[in-house]
Design a protein around this motif. Structure first.
Motif, PDB file in Angstrom:
ATOM      1  N   ALA A  55       0.842  -1.205   0.000  1.00 34.99           N
ATOM      2  CA  ALA A  55       0.000   0.000   0.000  1.00 34.99           C
ATOM      3  C   ALA A  55       0.872   1.247   0.000  1.00 34.99           C
ATOM      4  O   ALA A  55       0.608   2.215  -0.728  1.00 34.99           O
ATOM      5  CB  ALA A  55      -0.928  -0.005   1.220  1.00 34.99           C
ATOM      6  N   LEU A 152      -5.675  -2.206   3.904  1.00 41.58           N
ATOM      7  CA  LEU A 152      -4.428  -2.014   3.164  1.00 41.58           C
ATOM      8  C   LEU A 152      -4.586  -2.416   1.702  1.00 41.58           C
ATOM      9  O   LEU A 152      -4.067  -1.740   0.813  1.00 41.58           O
ATOM     10  CB  LEU A 152      -3.297  -2.802   3.834  1.00 41.58           C
ATOM     11  CG  LEU A 152      -2.955  -2.325   5.252  1.00 41.58           C
ATOM     12  CD1 LEU A 152      -2.020  -3.308   5.934  1.00 41.58           C
ATOM     13  CD2 LEU A 152      -2.364  -0.940   5.236  1.00 41.58           C
ATOM     14  N   GLU A 156      -4.105   0.188  -1.445  1.00 42.10           N
ATOM     15  CA  GLU A 156      -3.252  -0.158  -2.591  1.00 42.10           C
ATOM     16  C   GLU A 156      -4.041  -0.092  -3.897  1.00 42.10           C
ATOM     17  O   GLU A 156      -3.599   0.506  -4.889  1.00 42.10           O
ATOM     18  CB  GLU A 156      -2.662  -1.557  -2.410  1.00 42.10           C
ATOM     19  CG  GLU A 156      -1.801  -1.993  -3.575  1.00 42.10           C
ATOM     20  CD  GLU A 156      -1.385  -3.450  -3.503  1.00 42.10           C
ATOM     21  OE1 GLU A 156      -0.558  -3.850  -4.350  1.00 42.10           O
ATOM     22  OE2 GLU A 156      -1.888  -4.189  -2.642  1.00 42.10           O
TER      23      GLU A 156
END
Length: 167
Positions: A55, A152, A156
């Motif tokens: 991320a 996360l 991302e």
């Protein structure tokens, strides 16, 4: 049955039979299903830090190549040098701000890694870019971040999508 640890088959005859099975449509589907299951199992045991790093990389790439493109280094102002996503408040000290875009700006490698005195210049330029109120907000206390694996993955995906959409 294989006789040695690195063998996947016992002999040539078994290898031929397995190769024929893999060539069939059912064999290919089964092989793809096995690969998907293996990938899912591997993802399940990966630590949270792995997903946080992915991320962070996506966010930094978006910042350097899209948001801060053409602005130069936040600390020294140099242009046309290799840039990185430099944190105003270090991830090691203020981990809760690690994935906050206002805390990250394009910074040349020299200022980010080697010039520890660049922090003052970073702050001066940061005030120009985001305003004193936001800088003071960054410097104020924050609750510790508790990201889940899905959080996360979403971060991302969001920044990869933003990067892809603007290319």
């Amino acid at each position: 049955m294989p006789r040695l640890p690195l063998q996947s088959v016992c002999d040539y005859k078994c290898a031929t039979e397995i190769a024929i099975k893999k060539r069939t449509i059912e064999g290919k589907k089964a092989l793809h299903q096995q690969k998907r299951e293996l990938k899912a199992a591997k993802d399940k045991i990966k630590p949270l830090g792995f997903f946080k790093a992915k991320a962070q990389a996506a966010l930094n790439k978006w910042i350097v190549h899209v948001r801060d493109k053409g602005l130069g280094c936040v600390s020294c102002g140099k242009m046309n040098v290799t840039m990185q996503g430099g944190h105003y408040l270090a991830r090691s000290i203020r981990g809760e701000l690690a994935l906050t875009p206002e805390n990250i700006h394009a910074q040349c490698i020299h200022c980010n890694l080697f010039n520890k005195n660049a922090h003052h210049a970073y702050r001066v330029e940061l005030i120009k870019r985001i305003g004193l109120e936001r800088v003071e907000w960054l410097e104020s206390p924050h609750e510790p971040a508790k990201w889940s694996k899905q959080d996360l993955l979403d971060i991302e995906a969001e920044y990869k999508l933003k990067l892809k959409g603007l290319k």
